[in-house]
Motif scaffolding. Structure first.
Motif, PDB file in Angstrom:
ATOM      1  N   HIS A 163      -1.058  -9.968   0.412  1.00 50.41           N
ATOM      2  CA  HIS A 163       0.196  -9.863  -0.561  1.00 50.41           C
ATOM      3  C   HIS A 163      -0.455  -8.731  -1.807  1.00 50.41           C
ATOM      4  CE1 HIS A 163       2.860 -10.530  -3.998  1.00 50.41           C
ATOM      5  NE2 HIS A 163       3.802 -10.635  -3.194  1.00 50.41           N
ATOM      6  N   SER A 164      -0.305  -7.598  -1.650  1.00 45.90           N
ATOM      7  CA  SER A 164      -0.744  -6.909  -2.945  1.00 45.90           C
ATOM      8  C   SER A 164       0.387  -6.031  -3.538  1.00 45.90           C
ATOM      9  CB  SER A 164      -2.033  -5.838  -2.517  1.00 45.90           C
ATOM     10  OG  SER A 164      -2.436  -5.076  -3.477  1.00 45.90           O
ATOM     11  N   LEU A 165       1.179  -6.863  -4.071  1.00 47.43           N
ATOM     12  CA  LEU A 165       2.523  -6.022  -4.578  1.00 47.43           C
ATOM     13  C   LEU A 165       2.810  -6.958  -5.813  1.00 47.43           C
ATOM     14  CD1 LEU A 165       5.492  -7.250  -3.580  1.00 47.43           C
ATOM     15  CD2 LEU A 165       4.334  -6.568  -1.571  1.00 47.43           C
ATOM     16  N   ALA A 166       3.426  -6.180  -6.614  1.00 47.10           N
ATOM     17  CA  ALA A 166       4.279  -6.800  -7.798  1.00 47.10           C
ATOM     18  C   ALA A 166       5.122  -5.551  -8.785  1.00 47.10           C
ATOM     19  CB  ALA A 166       3.130  -7.118  -8.660  1.00 47.10           C
ATOM     20  N   ASN A 167       5.968  -6.236  -9.237  1.00 46.50           N
ATOM     21  CA  ASN A 167       6.811  -5.498  -9.996  1.00 46.50           C
ATOM     22  C   ASN A 167       7.389  -6.119 -11.078  1.00 46.50           C
ATOM     23  OD1 ASN A 167       8.202  -3.052 -10.795  1.00 46.50           O
ATOM     24  ND2 ASN A 167       9.171  -2.972  -8.856  1.00 46.50           N
ATOM     25  N   GLY A 168       7.718  -5.623 -12.231  1.00 47.49           N
ATOM     26  CA  GLY A 168       8.290  -6.260 -13.522  1.00 47.49           C
ATOM     27  C   GLY A 168       9.049  -5.089 -14.138  1.00 47.49           C
ATOM     28  N   PRO A 227      -9.113  -5.453 -14.565  1.00 53.82           N
ATOM     29  CA  PRO A 227      -7.986  -4.540 -14.666  1.00 53.82           C
ATOM     30  C   PRO A 227      -8.531  -3.313 -13.875  1.00 53.82           C
ATOM     31  CG  PRO A 227      -9.394  -4.712 -16.542  1.00 53.82           C
ATOM     32  CD  PRO A 227      -9.711  -5.801 -15.617  1.00 53.82           C
ATOM     33  N   LEU A 228      -7.653  -2.486 -13.130  1.00 51.31           N
ATOM     34  CA  LEU A 228      -7.837  -1.308 -12.399  1.00 51.31           C
ATOM     35  C   LEU A 228      -6.981  -0.265 -12.715  1.00 51.31           C
ATOM     36  CD1 LEU A 228      -9.383  -0.034  -9.558  1.00 51.31           C
ATOM     37  CD2 LEU A 228      -7.445  -0.823  -8.329  1.00 51.31           C
ATOM     38  N   GLY A 229      -7.241   1.063 -12.824  1.00 55.51           N
ATOM     39  CA  GLY A 229      -6.232   2.039 -13.170  1.00 55.51           C
ATOM     40  C   GLY A 229      -5.263   2.506 -12.004  1.00 55.51           C
ATOM     41  N   SER A 230      -4.626   1.381 -11.297  1.00 51.84           N
ATOM     42  CA  SER A 230      -3.684   1.805 -10.091  1.00 51.84           C
ATOM     43  C   SER A 230      -2.523   2.462 -10.719  1.00 51.84           C
ATOM     44  CB  SER A 230      -3.320   0.538  -9.353  1.00 51.84           C
ATOM     45  OG  SER A 230      -2.733  -0.416 -10.362  1.00 51.84           O
ATOM     46  N   ARG A 231      -1.839   2.849  -9.870  1.00 50.47           N
ATOM     47  CA  ARG A 231      -0.344   3.402 -10.316  1.00 50.47           C
ATOM     48  C   ARG A 231       0.414   2.680 -10.918  1.00 50.47           C
ATOM     49  NH1 ARG A 231       3.911   7.086  -7.115  1.00 50.47           N
ATOM     50  NH2 ARG A 231       1.966   8.014  -6.492  1.00 50.47           N
ATOM     51  N   ALA A 232       0.588   1.328 -10.224  1.00 49.74           N
ATOM     52  CA  ALA A 232       1.468   0.172 -10.974  1.00 49.74           C
ATOM     53  C   ALA A 232       0.901  -0.188 -12.221  1.00 49.74           C
ATOM     54  CB  ALA A 232       1.534  -0.958  -9.958  1.00 49.74           C
ATOM     55  N   ALA A 233      -0.562  -0.399 -12.425  1.00 51.48           N
ATOM     56  CA  ALA A 233      -0.901  -0.663 -13.720  1.00 51.48           C
ATOM     57  C   ALA A 233      -0.729   0.266 -14.785  1.00 51.48           C
ATOM     58  CB  ALA A 233      -2.584  -0.760 -13.600  1.00 51.48           C
ATOM     59  N   ASN A 284      -4.843   4.439  -4.467  1.00 55.79           N
ATOM     60  CA  ASN A 284      -5.538   4.112  -5.753  1.00 55.79           C
ATOM     61  C   ASN A 284      -5.657   2.546  -6.053  1.00 55.79           C
ATOM     62  OD1 ASN A 284      -6.080   6.530  -6.630  1.00 55.79           O
ATOM     63  ND2 ASN A 284      -3.659   6.640  -7.033  1.00 55.79           N
ATOM     64  N   GLY A 285      -4.841   1.782  -5.285  1.00 57.86           N
ATOM     65  CA  GLY A 285      -4.789   0.383  -5.862  1.00 57.86           C
ATOM     66  C   GLY A 285      -5.556  -0.461  -5.043  1.00 57.86           C
ATOM     67  N   TYR A 286      -5.364  -1.717  -5.114  1.00 55.37           N
ATOM     68  CA  TYR A 286      -6.231  -2.977  -4.538  1.00 55.37           C
ATOM     69  C   TYR A 286      -5.700  -3.137  -2.976  1.00 55.37           C
ATOM     70  CZ  TYR A 286      -8.337  -4.436  -8.994  1.00 55.37           C
ATOM     71  OH  TYR A 286      -9.029  -4.506 -10.120  1.00 55.37           O
ATOM     72  N   GLY A 287      -4.421  -2.658  -2.599  1.00 55.96           N
ATOM     73  CA  GLY A 287      -4.014  -2.994  -1.337  1.00 55.96           C
ATOM     74  C   GLY A 287      -4.787  -2.184  -0.527  1.00 55.96           C
ATOM     75  N   TRP A 288      -5.025  -0.826  -0.884  1.00 51.29           N
ATOM     76  CA  TRP A 288      -5.738   0.261  -0.295  1.00 51.29           C
ATOM     77  C   TRP A 288      -7.393  -0.268   0.071  1.00 51.29           C
ATOM     78  CZ3 TRP A 288      -4.581   4.606   2.493  1.00 51.29           C
ATOM     79  CH2 TRP A 288      -5.791   5.553   2.769  1.00 51.29           C
ATOM     80  N   VAL A 307       0.744  -1.142  -0.063  1.00 52.02           N
ATOM     81  CA  VAL A 307       0.033  -0.011  -0.010  1.00 52.02           C
ATOM     82  C   VAL A 307       0.847   1.201   0.111  1.00 52.02           C
ATOM     83  CG1 VAL A 307      -1.797   1.320   1.262  1.00 52.02           C
ATOM     84  CG2 VAL A 307      -1.863  -1.153   1.378  1.00 52.02           C
ATOM     85  N   ALA A 308       0.686   2.181  -0.945  1.00 52.18           N
ATOM     86  CA  ALA A 308       1.602   3.125  -1.072  1.00 52.18           C
ATOM     87  C   ALA A 308       0.975   4.633  -1.491  1.00 52.18           C
ATOM     88  CB  ALA A 308       2.777   3.142  -2.135  1.00 52.18           C
ATOM     89  N   ASP A 309      -0.447   4.414  -1.581  1.00 58.26           N
ATOM     90  CA  ASP A 309      -1.242   5.313  -2.078  1.00 58.26           C
ATOM     91  C   ASP A 309      -2.745   4.817  -1.940  1.00 58.26           C
ATOM     92  OD1 ASP A 309      -2.092   3.953  -4.402  1.00 58.26           O
ATOM     93  OD2 ASP A 309      -0.574   4.838  -5.570  1.00 58.26           O
ATOM     94  N   LEU A 351      -2.940 -11.104  -4.815  1.00 60.58           N
ATOM     95  CA  LEU A 351      -3.781 -10.444  -5.960  1.00 60.58           C
ATOM     96  C   LEU A 351      -2.988 -11.124  -7.164  1.00 60.58           C
ATOM     97  CD1 LEU A 351      -5.921  -8.600  -5.853  1.00 60.58           C
ATOM     98  CD2 LEU A 351      -4.572  -8.470  -3.810  1.00 60.58           C
ATOM     99  N   THR A 352      -3.657 -11.808  -8.231  1.00 61.84           N
ATOM    100  CA  THR A 352      -3.328 -12.390  -9.494  1.00 61.84           C
ATOM    101  C   THR A 352      -3.864 -11.761 -10.668  1.00 61.84           C
ATOM    102  OG1 THR A 352      -2.480 -14.343 -10.596  1.00 61.84           O
ATOM    103  CG2 THR A 352      -4.560 -14.312  -9.372  1.00 61.84           C
ATOM    104  N   TYR A 353      -3.755 -12.051 -11.717  1.00 64.67           N
ATOM    105  CA  TYR A 353      -3.983 -11.612 -13.066  1.00 64.67           C
ATOM    106  C   TYR A 353      -4.211 -12.628 -14.206  1.00 64.67           C
ATOM    107  CZ  TYR A 353      -4.831  -8.459 -16.946  1.00 64.67           C
ATOM    108  OH  TYR A 353      -5.484  -7.838 -18.011  1.00 64.67           O
TER     109      TYR A 353
END
Ligand SMILES: NC(=O)c1ccc[n+]([C@@H]2O[C@H](COP(=O)([O-])OP(=O)(O)OC[C@H]3O[C@@H](n4cnc5c(N)ncnc54)[C@H](O)[C@@H]3O)[C@@H](O)[C@H]2O)c1
Length: 371
Positions: free
Chosen positions: A197-202, A297-303, A92-96, A88-90, A248-250
């Motif tokens: 766990h609501s994080l990912a990075n690629g 799909p969600l318009g989060s920062r990461a997305a 906008n995302g699923y974690g929040w 959670v860092a804002d 969270l997966t996709y």
């Protein structure tokens, strides 16, 4: 992250054994007065209780005594539970959104925030920038009991390379590896019941798989899949029996989504497979349930970092069985259900919260159906 690496509580409106016309959150205050009788397992004991509570200016009598009346509604009751939400860092995302739903159901909220994003998140939180989106259905503001710095790519201090240790985005924080974060939570709170766990990075998410480097692929796996294994490995010893964990997966894990590259699709496939194995191991070892939500799909920062999230949202709107926008709180509500006693027999599952898009084999404007 988006369909990649990288929400308010409508389902929660059903209150703990209370009349359907009352909001669950409004009921929390009153129910908490009887919590010793209710215990932390929630609704199971509801049919045997009788109590009354004030609602606004009026007083509502609730009788749900076996044989006297049928209770209305099923509660998602997380009072007395503590949740650690990583990613959670804002607002906008699923974690929040998940944090809000769990808070609305009565859980105490701890979050783990990626170190480079920590300063801005804490400052924004302190300055009230998130106050509007902290609002819970009962009008109160979600409280975050503590924000922990976290970088889920590193398990313990020995793993951290010198250039990261000395990087100025990290130098102001300490104890942010997964092992240290779990130790800090244990020291501060003793135990948790829920791990999210609501994080990912690629780093190479915008590159096709055929053009992805080994290091980019492994980085995606490390940040988006192994990070979950590591989190559960380190938090399991402080999780109370009967607890639950979700990630969270996709859908890109099982169907091809061109553009979701850099090994992120592989990372999500690993996350889903690991969900089944971890469900077995954590179930046997600690009586902990493990599930993953395959979110739309969600318009989060990461997305947004992937670059085509708006198109994915539009595609989903047009083609999913439910022709509506997917709100983050719908994923939050599903998460609250999955970690609650109501889902006590669900583990090892990939649960789709995507307006049903995953069930479609062709687009609605395909010539196959358009004629
Ligand atoms: N947004 C979507 O369309 C979508 C769809 C399906 C699944 N998901 C998944 O939902 C989860 C949350 O993503 P989101 O889209 O809500 O975006 P988000 O930006 O809200 O969340 C991603 C979080 O991961 C954090 N993070 C990145 N690397 C980290 C690390 N090494 N250690 C700790 N934290 C780190 C970021 O700071 C951020 O807070 C991800 O797993 C993502 O893949 C997103």
């Amino acid at each position: 992250m988006a369909p990649c690496a990288a929400a308010d509580a409508q389902m929660l409106a059903a209150s703990p054994c209370i009349s359907a016309s009352q909001s669950m959150l409004a009921s929390r205050a009153a129910v908490s007065r009887i919590s010793p009788a209710l215990g932390t397992s929630g609704f199971a004991s509801c049919p045997r209780i009788a109590y009354s509570r004030p609602l606004g200016s009026s007083s509502v009598a609730v009788r749900a005594v076996s044989g006297e009346s049928t209770p209305h509604g099923l509660p998602i009751d997380l009072r007395g539970k503590r949740a650690f939400i990583a990613g959670v860092a804002d607002d906008n995302g699923y974690g929040w959104a998940i944090a809000k739903a769990l808070a609305a159901a009565g859980a105490e909220i701890l979050v783990g925030t990626w170190v480079p994003a920590l300063n801005i998140f804490e400052t924004s939180l302190r300055r009230g920038k998130f106050d509007e989106s902290r609002k819970l259905p009962d009008g109160s503001l979600m409280e975050i009991a503590k924000v922990y710095p976290l970088d889920a790519v590193y398990d313990s201090p020995e793993d951290v390379p010198e250039e990261v240790k000395t990087n100025k985005r990290y130098s102001g924080s300490s104890k942010w590896t997964v092992k240290e974060a779990a130790e800090s939570v244990k020291e501060d709170f003793g135990s948790i019941d829920i791990l999210v766990h609501s994080l990912a990075n690629g780093p190479e998410v915008t590159k096709p798989l055929l053009e992805t480097s080994r290091s980019g692929y492994l980085a995606a796996m490390s940040a988006s899949s192994y990070s979950y294994v590591s989190l559960l490995q380190h938090f399991l010893p402080i999780m109370n029996s009967g607890g639950a964990s979700i990630s969270l997966t996709y859908i890109a894990s099982e169907r091809t989504i061109p553009g979701y590259g850099g090994g992120m699709s592989s990372a999500k496939a690993a996350l889903e497979s690991d969900t089944r194995v971890l469900a077995f191991e954590a179930g046997r070892k600690g009586n902990i349930r493990v599930n993953t939500i395959s979110a739309g799909p969600l318009g989060s920062r990461a997305a947004k970092a992937i670059g085509f999230i708006e198109k994915m949202i539009e595609y989903s709107y047009v083609n999913a069985p439910l022709e509506k926008e997917l709100r983050a709180d719908e994923v939050g509500n599903a998460a609250a259900f999955l970690v609650s006693p109501l889902a006590s027999a669900i583990t090892g599952s990939t649960v789709y919260v995507d307006n049903g898009l995953n069930t479609m084999a062709i687009a609605v404007d395909s010539p196959t159906v358009a004629s």
